[in-house]
Scaffold this motif. Structure first.
Motif, mmCIF file in Angstrom:
data_model
loop_
_atom_site.group_PDB
_atom_site.id
_atom_site.type_symbol
_atom_site.label_atom_id
_atom_site.label_comp_id
_atom_site.label_asym_id
_atom_site.label_seq_id
_atom_site.Cartn_x
_atom_site.Cartn_y
_atom_site.Cartn_z
ATOM 1 N N PHE A 77 0.807 -1.218 0.000
ATOM 2 C CA PHE A 77 0.000 0.000 0.000
ATOM 3 C C PHE A 77 0.844 1.275 0.000
ATOM 4 C CE2 PHE A 77 -2.397 3.313 2.310
ATOM 5 C CZ PHE A 77 -3.472 3.448 1.435
ATOM 6 N N LEU A 78 1.704 1.434 1.002
ATOM 7 C CA LEU A 78 2.422 2.692 1.179
ATOM 8 C C LEU A 78 3.339 3.023 0.009
ATOM 9 C CD1 LEU A 78 3.310 2.437 4.978
ATOM 10 C CD2 LEU A 78 1.618 3.925 3.911
ATOM 11 N N PHE A 79 4.089 2.037 -0.485
ATOM 12 C CA PHE A 79 5.013 2.293 -1.589
ATOM 13 C C PHE A 79 4.291 2.402 -2.934
ATOM 14 C CE2 PHE A 79 9.546 1.008 -0.126
ATOM 15 C CZ PHE A 79 9.455 1.946 0.889
ATOM 16 N N LEU A 80 2.994 2.142 -2.916
ATOM 17 C CA LEU A 80 2.192 2.384 -4.106
ATOM 18 C C LEU A 80 1.589 3.780 -4.063
ATOM 19 C CD1 LEU A 80 0.267 -1.014 -4.435
ATOM 20 C CD2 LEU A 80 2.515 -0.409 -5.318
ATOM 21 N N LEU A 81 1.012 4.130 -2.916
ATOM 22 C CA LEU A 81 0.267 5.381 -2.807
ATOM 23 C C LEU A 81 1.149 6.617 -2.699
ATOM 24 C CD1 LEU A 81 -2.487 6.725 -2.589
ATOM 25 C CD2 LEU A 81 -2.375 6.397 -0.105
ATOM 26 N N ILE A 82 2.163 6.591 -1.824
ATOM 27 C CA ILE A 82 2.961 7.798 -1.582
ATOM 28 C C ILE A 82 3.710 8.260 -2.826
ATOM 29 C CG2 ILE A 82 4.866 8.769 -0.225
ATOM 30 C CD1 ILE A 82 3.924 7.074 2.132
ATOM 31 N N PRO A 83 4.446 7.397 -3.531
ATOM 32 C CA PRO A 83 5.083 7.865 -4.778
ATOM 33 C C PRO A 83 4.077 8.295 -5.836
ATOM 34 C CG PRO A 83 6.130 5.853 -3.997
ATOM 35 C CD PRO A 83 4.869 6.023 -3.201
ATOM 36 N N PHE A 84 2.894 7.680 -5.836
ATOM 37 C CA PHE A 84 1.870 8.090 -6.802
ATOM 38 C C PHE A 84 1.396 9.515 -6.529
ATOM 39 C CE2 PHE A 84 -2.743 8.404 -7.778
ATOM 40 C CZ PHE A 84 -2.630 8.452 -9.161
ATOM 41 N N LEU A 85 1.187 9.856 -5.280
ATOM 42 C CA LEU A 85 0.799 11.226 -4.930
ATOM 43 C C LEU A 85 1.881 12.218 -5.341
ATOM 44 C CD1 LEU A 85 -0.802 10.670 -1.406
ATOM 45 C CD2 LEU A 85 -1.969 11.015 -3.590
ATOM 46 N N PHE A 86 3.130 11.832 -5.157
ATOM 47 C CA PHE A 86 4.248 12.656 -5.599
ATOM 48 C C PHE A 86 4.199 12.856 -7.114
ATOM 49 C CE2 PHE A 86 8.693 12.818 -7.183
ATOM 50 C CZ PHE A 86 9.090 14.007 -6.594
ATOM 51 N N THR A 87 3.881 11.801 -7.845
ATOM 52 C CA THR A 87 3.774 11.867 -9.300
ATOM 53 C C THR A 87 2.677 12.835 -9.727
ATOM 54 O OG1 THR A 87 4.578 9.606 -9.588
ATOM 55 C CG2 THR A 87 3.270 10.524 -11.382
ATOM 56 N N VAL A 88 1.526 12.748 -9.080
ATOM 57 C CA VAL A 88 0.388 13.612 -9.427
ATOM 58 C C VAL A 88 0.747 15.078 -9.236
ATOM 59 C CG1 VAL A 88 -1.959 14.279 -8.783
ATOM 60 C CG2 VAL A 88 -1.358 11.861 -8.949
ATOM 61 N N ILE A 89 1.328 15.401 -8.085
ATOM 62 C CA ILE A 89 1.659 16.795 -7.775
ATOM 63 C C ILE A 89 2.754 17.321 -8.687
ATOM 64 C CG2 ILE A 89 2.538 18.361 -5.989
ATOM 65 C CD1 ILE A 89 1.293 16.466 -3.912
ATOM 66 N N LEU A 90 3.797 16.515 -8.881
ATOM 67 C CA LEU A 90 4.914 16.976 -9.706
ATOM 68 C C LEU A 90 4.502 17.098 -11.166
ATOM 69 C CD1 LEU A 90 7.847 17.817 -9.734
ATOM 70 C CD2 LEU A 90 8.506 15.418 -9.982
ATOM 71 N N SER A 91 3.667 16.193 -11.644
ATOM 72 C CA SER A 91 3.175 16.272 -13.012
ATOM 73 C C SER A 91 2.394 17.562 -13.228
ATOM 74 C CB SER A 91 2.295 15.058 -13.323
ATOM 75 O OG SER A 91 1.858 15.080 -14.660
ATOM 76 N N TYR A 92 1.603 17.934 -12.246
ATOM 77 C CA TYR A 92 0.864 19.197 -12.316
ATOM 78 C C TYR A 92 1.814 20.392 -12.369
ATOM 79 C CZ TYR A 92 -1.183 23.388 -10.267
ATOM 80 O OH TYR A 92 -1.521 24.695 -9.999
ATOM 81 N N ARG A 93 2.816 20.376 -11.514
ATOM 82 C CA ARG A 93 3.726 21.517 -11.428
ATOM 83 C C ARG A 93 4.620 21.647 -12.660
ATOM 84 N NH1 ARG A 93 5.982 21.875 -5.279
ATOM 85 N NH2 ARG A 93 6.912 23.747 -6.198
ATOM 86 N N LEU A 94 4.915 20.529 -13.296
ATOM 87 C CA LEU A 94 5.824 20.556 -14.434
ATOM 88 C C LEU A 94 5.152 20.963 -15.735
ATOM 89 C CD1 LEU A 94 7.932 17.332 -13.765
ATOM 90 C CD2 LEU A 94 8.760 19.688 -13.668
ATOM 91 N N ILE A 95 3.909 20.530 -15.931
ATOM 92 C CA ILE A 95 3.300 20.764 -17.245
ATOM 93 C C ILE A 95 1.868 21.263 -17.194
ATOM 94 C CG2 ILE A 95 2.450 18.411 -17.648
ATOM 95 C CD1 ILE A 95 4.354 19.610 -20.427
ATOM 96 N N ALA A 96 1.021 20.687 -16.341
ATOM 97 C CA ALA A 96 -0.397 21.065 -16.329
ATOM 98 C C ALA A 96 -0.586 22.520 -15.907
ATOM 99 C CB ALA A 96 -1.172 20.139 -15.394
ATOM 100 N N LYS A 97 0.181 22.972 -14.936
ATOM 101 C CA LYS A 97 0.052 24.354 -14.456
ATOM 102 C C LYS A 97 0.413 25.353 -15.545
ATOM 103 C CE LYS A 97 3.174 26.052 -11.706
ATOM 104 N NZ LYS A 97 4.010 26.358 -10.508
ATOM 105 N N ASP A 98 1.470 25.076 -16.293
ATOM 106 C CA ASP A 98 1.890 25.990 -17.355
ATOM 107 C C ASP A 98 0.869 26.060 -18.487
ATOM 108 O OD1 ASP A 98 4.250 26.677 -16.085
ATOM 109 O OD2 ASP A 98 5.409 25.092 -17.040
ATOM 110 N N ILE A 99 0.257 24.917 -18.812
ATOM 111 C CA ILE A 99 -0.773 24.912 -19.846
ATOM 112 C C ILE A 99 -2.000 25.667 -19.365
ATOM 113 C CG2 ILE A 99 -2.357 23.433 -21.152
ATOM 114 C CD1 ILE A 99 -0.175 21.314 -21.239
ATOM 115 N N ASP A 100 -2.392 25.444 -18.127
ATOM 116 C CA ASP A 100 -3.584 26.075 -17.560
ATOM 117 C C ASP A 100 -3.414 27.600 -17.472
ATOM 118 O OD1 ASP A 100 -6.153 26.086 -16.145
ATOM 119 O OD2 ASP A 100 -4.973 26.624 -14.386
ATOM 120 N N GLN A 101 -2.252 28.062 -17.042
ATOM 121 C CA GLN A 101 -2.017 29.490 -16.849
ATOM 122 C C GLN A 101 -1.568 30.209 -18.118
ATOM 123 O OE1 GLN A 101 0.785 29.659 -13.601
ATOM 124 N NE2 GLN A 101 -0.751 29.056 -12.075
ATOM 125 N N GLY A 102 -1.336 29.478 -19.186
ATOM 126 C CA GLY A 102 -0.939 30.083 -20.443
ATOM 127 C C GLY A 102 0.543 30.335 -20.582
#
Length: 265
Positions: A77-102
């Motif tokens: 459980f833990l080694f599945l969930l915690i790195p996945f949450l890190f992936t979600v947040i970092l993916s947002y910060r790297l690309i989704a945020k820049d696309i959303d904000q222009g």
């Protein structure tokens, strides 16, 4: 890939990495210290008192060896969930945020091509998750060698973590796909995190009751089989190959869609 962009993203996100590394440090050190073969019967009795709860988190069988204990309480459980949450947040910060904000459109007006930006951000994401998992695994080895010298089967442990990395590589490709595809960050996070959480829930439910164990065929987490990996069984390695292949397909398709995407200011 752009070295300048890579350095900028590493500096912008290293605090996030340290936060998740700290969380893993806490769990790894505490759970590793809990191992005691003499407590096996006590843990089994506790699991039998709440079988559905322990089964949902993959903790119904503490095992008889140190490696089996770690698989039960960390890799279920833990080694599945915690790195996945890190992936979600970092993916947002790297690309989704820049696309959303222009700001992605402005970045493309520089000397960087879409392919360079795509590959650089993807490399930062993959490297971040890889280093996070490497740190957690190294910490386990150190803790086990200090407290239970010679009891951790290192070769099997290495194979186990190769399988874990390829599982997370698949999750990275999934989150990155939605981050590149969606114009709004809320949808990128919603779909990326949403699919992952649904996969987690299906996995948990499939372990609770034999009547609904068919749900395991609806989640890719079923392909990650720690017990099969540490016993060098073919189905365990087949899961790794499937994760590797689907990740590559996802990333190639995502690059194609990103190069065709209309970006707003």
């Amino acid at each position: 890939m752009s070295k300048a962009l890579f350095k900028m993203e590493v500096k912008a996100n290293y605090k996030l990495f340290l936060l998740f590394a700290g969380i893993l440090t806490l769990y790894v050190s505490v759970i590793s210290a809990m191992y005691d073969p003499k407590l096996g019967n006590s843990l089994n009795e506790m699991a039998q008192s709440m079988p559905e709860l322990f089964a949902a988190f993959g903790m119904s069988n503490p095992g008889t060896t140190l490696l089996e204990f770690l698989i039960t309480y960390l890799y279920g459980f833990l080694f599945l969930l915690i790195p996945f949450l890190f992936t979600v947040i970092l993916s947002y910060r790297l690309i989704a945020k820049d696309i959303d904000q222009g700001s992605m459109a402005y970045l493309l007006n520089t000397s960087y091509s879409r392919k360079q930006i795509f590959l650089t951000q993807l490399f930062v994401l993959v490297l971040g998750v890889f280093v996070l998992l490497l740190y957690a695994c190294s910490l386990i080895v150190v803790c086990c060698e200090v407290m239970f010298q010679g009891e951790l089967e290192l070769l099997k442990f290495l194979v186990l973590n190769i399988g874990l990395f390829f599982l997370h590589l698949f999750l990275i490709s999934l989150c990155y796909f939605f981050s590149c595809l969606c114009n709004e960050a809320k949808y990128a996070i919603g779909f990326g995190a949403g699919f992952g959480i649904v996969f987690f829930l299906l996995q948990m439910l499939s372990q609770v009751n034999d009547k609904i164990d068919w749900m395991k065929y609806l989640t890719p987490f079923t392909l990650f089989q720690p017990d099969a990996l540490i016993h060098y069984e073919a189905n365990g390695f087949a899961g790794i190959l499937i994760f590797a292949f689907t990740s590559i397909v996802f990333m190639v398709f995502t690059l194609y869609r990103f190069k065709q995407k209309d970006l707003h200011l």
